[in-house]
Design a protein around this motif. Structure first.
Motif, PDB file in Angstrom:
ATOM      1  N   PRO A  52       0.771  -1.241   0.089  1.00  0.00           N
ATOM      2  CA  PRO A  52      -0.111   0.080  -0.147  1.00  0.00           C
ATOM      3  C   PRO A  52       0.814   1.295  -0.062  1.00  0.00           C
ATOM      4  O   PRO A  52       0.552   2.191  -0.714  1.00  0.00           O
ATOM      5  N   ALA A  53       2.078   1.117   0.635  1.00  0.00           N
ATOM      6  CA  ALA A  53       2.615   2.627   0.593  1.00  0.00           C
ATOM      7  C   ALA A  53       3.394   2.844  -0.698  1.00  0.00           C
ATOM      8  O   ALA A  53       3.572   3.972  -0.893  1.00  0.00           O
ATOM      9  N   TYR A  54       4.000   1.876  -1.134  1.00  0.00           N
ATOM     10  CA  TYR A  54       4.402   1.798  -2.518  1.00  0.00           C
ATOM     11  C   TYR A  54       3.335   2.589  -3.461  1.00  0.00           C
ATOM     12  O   TYR A  54       3.505   3.361  -4.305  1.00  0.00           O
ATOM     13  N   MET A  55       2.293   1.895  -3.431  1.00  0.00           N
ATOM     14  CA  MET A  55       1.163   2.066  -4.514  1.00  0.00           C
ATOM     15  C   MET A  55       0.737   3.696  -4.229  1.00  0.00           C
ATOM     16  O   MET A  55       0.196   4.368  -5.158  1.00  0.00           O
ATOM     17  N   LYS A  56       0.704   3.954  -2.640  1.00  0.00           N
ATOM     18  CA  LYS A  56       0.579   5.386  -2.696  1.00  0.00           C
ATOM     19  C   LYS A  56       1.395   6.390  -3.079  1.00  0.00           C
ATOM     20  O   LYS A  56       1.138   7.540  -3.485  1.00  0.00           O
ATOM     21  N   THR A  57       2.695   6.113  -3.129  1.00  0.00           N
ATOM     22  CA  THR A  57       3.675   6.932  -3.661  1.00  0.00           C
ATOM     23  C   THR A  57       3.317   7.121  -5.333  1.00  0.00           C
ATOM     24  O   THR A  57       3.435   8.198  -5.900  1.00  0.00           O
ATOM     25  N   LEU A  58       3.103   5.889  -5.787  1.00  0.00           N
ATOM     26  CA  LEU A  58       2.669   5.821  -7.223  1.00  0.00           C
ATOM     27  C   LEU A  58       1.392   6.883  -7.598  1.00  0.00           C
ATOM     28  O   LEU A  58       1.439   7.653  -8.381  1.00  0.00           O
ATOM     29  N   ALA A  59       0.433   6.947  -6.625  1.00  0.00           N
ATOM     30  CA  ALA A  59      -0.778   7.445  -6.679  1.00  0.00           C
ATOM     31  C   ALA A  59      -0.654   8.884  -6.501  1.00  0.00           C
ATOM     32  O   ALA A  59      -1.361   9.905  -6.908  1.00  0.00           O
ATOM     33  N   SER A  60       0.544   9.226  -5.827  1.00  0.00           N
ATOM     34  CA  SER A  60       0.925  10.738  -5.674  1.00  0.00           C
ATOM     35  C   SER A  60       1.097  11.223  -6.930  1.00  0.00           C
ATOM     36  O   SER A  60       0.835  12.685  -7.103  1.00  0.00           O
ATOM     37  N   ALA A  61       1.363  10.650  -7.975  1.00  0.00           N
ATOM     38  CA  ALA A  61       1.603  11.412  -9.192  1.00  0.00           C
ATOM     39  C   ALA A  61       0.636  11.670  -9.967  1.00  0.00           C
ATOM     40  O   ALA A  61       0.309  12.632 -10.757  1.00  0.00           O
ATOM     41  N   GLU A  62      -0.796  11.060  -9.330  1.00  0.00           N
ATOM     42  CA  GLU A  62      -1.879  11.144  -9.590  1.00  0.00           C
ATOM     43  C   GLU A  62      -2.300  12.709  -9.602  1.00  0.00           C
ATOM     44  O   GLU A  62      -3.093  13.262 -10.465  1.00  0.00           O
ATOM     45  N   GLY A  63      -2.186  13.192  -8.282  1.00  0.00           N
ATOM     46  CA  GLY A  63      -2.383  14.288  -7.971  1.00  0.00           C
ATOM     47  C   GLY A  63      -1.579  15.447  -8.812  1.00  0.00           C
ATOM     48  O   GLY A  63      -2.260  16.427  -9.116  1.00  0.00           O
ATOM     49  N   LEU A  64      -0.571  15.147  -9.142  1.00  0.00           N
ATOM     50  CA  LEU A  64       0.413  15.900  -9.986  1.00  0.00           C
ATOM     51  C   LEU A  64      -0.336  16.206 -11.422  1.00  0.00           C
ATOM     52  O   LEU A  64      -0.352  17.170 -12.080  1.00  0.00           O
ATOM     53  N   THR A  65      -0.810  14.863 -11.757  1.00  0.00           N
ATOM     54  CA  THR A  65      -1.148  14.795 -13.139  1.00  0.00           C
ATOM     55  C   THR A  65      -2.419  15.511 -13.371  1.00  0.00           C
ATOM     56  O   THR A  65      -2.685  16.567 -14.245  1.00  0.00           O
ATOM     57  N   ARG A  66      -3.280  15.618 -12.123  1.00  0.00           N
ATOM     58  CA  ARG A  66      -4.651  16.225 -12.200  1.00  0.00           C
ATOM     59  C   ARG A  66      -4.411  17.659 -12.001  1.00  0.00           C
ATOM     60  O   ARG A  66      -4.856  18.706 -12.908  1.00  0.00           O
ATOM     61  N   ARG A  67      -3.436  18.224 -11.163  1.00  0.00           N
ATOM     62  CA  ARG A  67      -3.192  19.683 -11.149  1.00  0.00           C
ATOM     63  C   ARG A  67      -2.424  20.204 -12.289  1.00  0.00           C
ATOM     64  O   ARG A  67      -2.836  21.160 -12.795  1.00  0.00           O
ATOM     65  N   ALA A  68      -1.445  19.457 -12.924  1.00  0.00           N
ATOM     66  CA  ALA A  68      -0.961  19.607 -14.304  1.00  0.00           C
ATOM     67  C   ALA A  68      -2.016  19.985 -15.196  1.00  0.00           C
ATOM     68  O   ALA A  68      -2.025  20.998 -16.013  1.00  0.00           O
ATOM     69  N   GLN A  69      -2.957  18.820 -15.193  1.00  0.00           N
ATOM     70  CA  GLN A  69      -4.088  19.124 -16.400  1.00  0.00           C
ATOM     71  C   GLN A  69      -4.918  20.414 -16.172  1.00  0.00           C
ATOM     72  O   GLN A  69      -5.382  21.098 -16.989  1.00  0.00           O
ATOM     73  N   ARG A  70      -5.211  20.506 -14.780  1.00  0.00           N
ATOM     74  CA  ARG A  70      -6.022  21.519 -14.382  1.00  0.00           C
ATOM     75  C   ARG A  70      -5.445  22.797 -14.806  1.00  0.00           C
ATOM     76  O   ARG A  70      -5.814  23.850 -15.006  1.00  0.00           O
ATOM     77  N   LEU A  71      -4.049  22.770 -14.785  1.00  0.00           N
ATOM     78  CA  LEU A  71      -3.208  24.249 -14.717  1.00  0.00           C
ATOM     79  C   LEU A  71      -3.073  24.469 -16.338  1.00  0.00           C
ATOM     80  O   LEU A  71      -3.367  25.646 -16.763  1.00  0.00           O
ATOM     81  N   VAL A  72      -2.853  23.447 -17.142  1.00  0.00           N
ATOM     82  CA  VAL A  72      -2.601  23.828 -18.590  1.00  0.00           C
ATOM     83  C   VAL A  72      -3.808  23.565 -19.360  1.00  0.00           C
ATOM     84  O   VAL A  72      -3.836  24.134 -20.523  1.00  0.00           O
ATOM     85  N   THR A  73      -4.816  23.074 -18.952  1.00  0.00           N
ATOM     86  CA  THR A  73      -6.244  22.790 -19.727  1.00  0.00           C
ATOM     87  C   THR A  73      -7.202  23.871 -19.263  1.00  0.00           C
ATOM     88  O   THR A  73      -7.190  24.579 -18.102  1.00  0.00           O
ATOM     89  N   ASP A  74      -7.962  24.646 -20.368  1.00  0.00           N
ATOM     90  CA  ASP A  74      -9.066  25.325 -20.120  1.00  0.00           C
ATOM     91  C   ASP A  74     -10.206  24.598 -19.740  1.00  0.00           C
ATOM     92  O   ASP A  74     -10.813  23.596 -20.504  1.00  0.00           O
ATOM     93  N   ARG A  75     -10.688  24.779 -18.548  1.00  0.00           N
ATOM     94  CA  ARG A  75     -11.964  23.931 -18.067  1.00  0.00           C
ATOM     95  C   ARG A  75     -13.209  24.213 -18.650  1.00  0.00           C
ATOM     96  O   ARG A  75     -14.130  23.535 -18.368  1.00  0.00           O
TER      97      ARG A  75
END
Lengths: 277, 259
Positions: free
Chosen positions: B33-56
């Motif tokens: 679970p700890a490792y997958m949580k680390t991987l999942a942290s990239a998801e927050g990055l992806t979401r924020r990056a997508q929110r940042l560069v895309t026009d909602r």
């Protein structure tokens, strides 16, 4: 009477620390991306051209078909059909075979899990992009790409290229002063991967994002639709695998330990004439 | 045995052993679970990056009638077995009512006819399944934004949750395994976000979510909740289902579903 010159080995500085670090990080990222990518591919092991999937006409597909009550793995490529039991479509240890595109040993995780595969893929996608940007920024600003990777005019002459192809085919590689720089075939292969295939992976990957598409629909036009982008993503990944295979073969036949040492310590041995050393 | 054959065997053996070790390591990491949580942290990055560069507010690409998929693959539940739904279907949804409640000033209860009388939008869009395939369909439905305005959102409203009639997973209790999804208010008010009751110029078929399904373009297929029974406006969704905002997000898929 002229004294016979004895070739002498000298160690030259071959790879900068940044090249070495980004190279090995890239090995890690590409391996993870490839294997988790095959896991994602397995969720729908078929590829199409255009915007949408023409389910009955994939240009490539892997599936299971029963032949005389026995499950067989079947791969289609255009009009061609191949029996790929054990590899594509139907694979696994005896008694544990299952219907899957790529076999368990090629995917992360080995068992079927699209959700976990996506987690691995998107994590290492960031890893790959950041590592790649560091390399490119340094390569452009520091001159690595221009000085070390860009072929010189003399290297690009047809005569020289033909000569290189002929010597490569006989597994003879440049020695002495010529070995101080990359040969033309090497440069062209590296540039094709660094400036074409790897950026293409990122762009086609982004084109598959419905969220990104709405903001940058030009990507859809560039690649001919989302399903085309998925196909190009797969083909480009296959070309990268082909490059890696060829790269490893060349590493082995052109001096395994010398090559590995140069990518770890940065030092590469070349043979120079005795009195020049 | 020749020396080369011997060496080849040794190399193959070493390769296979290293490969199996590598695979076993990756599987063990996936189970951590700890490792997958680390991987999942990239998801927050992806979401924020997508929110940042895309026009909602950007619209998803719309297609021409000629682009419609000859066959639109139905996925997930294709015929709910829930007794309540079976009874509603038997009466052709004459007694179906869409409840809109939660953090609203004026809870609504709409019949299918009333929903069809609401401001609507028709769009030909691409549906992208998380599995990788796409299909193009034509959808007509009531725009969600004006409906929410009619109900009047309370100040603390943040998400819109769609409760569905179908049960896709096993689970305890009346809500266990029930399909649901949620979106934020930006997506809820997006002009292409509709409660679709028509598909390809015909009444929405059962396989595609009759009587009403959500179309929230720019997100993956699993967000397009089918068989909608109730809409709930909430300020948080961590107490619904397993707390991740949707049936598939509860099972390891991304809530924002933008890639």
């Amino acid at each position: 009477m002229a004294e016979k010159r004895r070739p002498e080995k000298v160690l030259v500085r071959r790879h900068s620390a940044l090249t070495r670090i980004t190279h090995w990080l890239n090995v890690l990222a590409i391996s993870m991306l490839l294997m988790s990518g095959l896991q994602i591919f397995n969720a729908h092991p078929a590829l199409y051209w255009g915007s949408a999937s023409s389910f009955d006409q994939p240009w490539i597909s892997m599936s299971m078909k029963e032949v005389a009550d026995t499950p067989r793995g079947v791969t289609t490529l255009g009009p061609l059909t191949f029996d790929t039991t054990g590899l594509f479509g139907w694979s696994g240890a005896p008694g544990m075979q299952e219907k899957r595109g790529f076999p368990a040993w090629a995917t992360i995780p080995s068992y079927r899990s699209l959700a976990d595969g996506r987690r691995w893929h998107f994590f290492f996608a960031w890893f790959f992009v950041i590592n790649g940007l560091v390399y490119l920024a340094w390569g452009l600003i520091g001159g690595h790409i221009r000085k070390d990777l860009w072929p010189t005019r003399d290297q690009l002459s047809p005569r020289h290229l033909l000569h290189e192809i002929a010597t490569h085919a006989r597994l003879k590689f440049p020695k002495g002063e010529e070995a101080r720089r990359y040969n033309a075939l090497q440069k062209l292969a590296y540039l094709a991967v660094i400036l074409v295939l790897l950026p293409l992976m990122l762009l086609t990957g982004l084109t598959m994002s419905p969220g990104f598409d709405a903001t940058v629909p030009q990507l859809l036009d560039l690649f001919g639709g989302r399903q085309s982008a998925r196909s190009i993503h797969f083909i480009s990944a296959s070309l990268i695998v082909a490059f890696v295979v060829l790269h490893l073969v060349m590493v082995v036949v052109s001096g395994l330990w010398n090559n590995i040492r140069s990518m770890i310590t940065g030092r590469y041995a070349i043979e120079v004439e005795g009195d020049e050393a | 045995m020749t020396k080369t054959a011997n060496r080849r065997r040794w190399l193959t053996g070493a390769g296979v052993s290293l490969g199996s070790l590598w695979l076993a390591a990756c599987d063990r990491l996936t189970a951590s679970p700890a490792y997958m949580k680390t991987l999942a942290s990239a998801e927050g990055l992806t979401r924020r990056a997508q929110r940042l560069v895309t026009d909602r507010k950007a619209l998803a690409r719309e297609f021409k009638p000629a682009d419609l998929s000859p066959w639109f693959k139905p996925n997930g539940t294709i015929r709910p077995a829930d007794p309540e739904y079976v009874a509603l279907l038997a009466e052709n949804f004459a007694n179906w009512r869409l409840e809109i409640g939660g953090l609203v000033e004026r809870p609504l209860s709409l019949s299918l006819a009333e929903l069809r009388a609401q401001p609507s939008r028709t769009q030909i869009t691409r549906h992208d399944c998380v599995e990788g395939w796409s299909a193009i369909g034509k959808w007509k439905g009531a725009r969600l934004g004006p409906l929410l305005d009619r109900a009047g959102l309370k100040e603390n409203a943040r998400y819109v949750v769609f409760h569905c009639a179908d049960r896709l997973g096993a689970g305890e209790g009346p809500e266990g395994g029930k399909y649901y999804e949620s979106i934020d208010l930006i997506d809820a008010y997006h002009p292409q976000t509709i409660l679709a009751y028509e598909m390809n110029d015909a009444t929405l078929p059962v396989a595609h979510g009759a009587p009403v399904r959500l179309r929230v373009e720019r997100q993956l297929g699993y967000k397009q909740a089918k068989y909608i029974m109730r809409i709930e406006v909430v300020d948080r969704f961590d107490q619904i289902g397993r707390g991740n905002g949707g049936f598939w997000p509860d099972r390891g898929y991304e809530w924002y579903a933008g890639i």
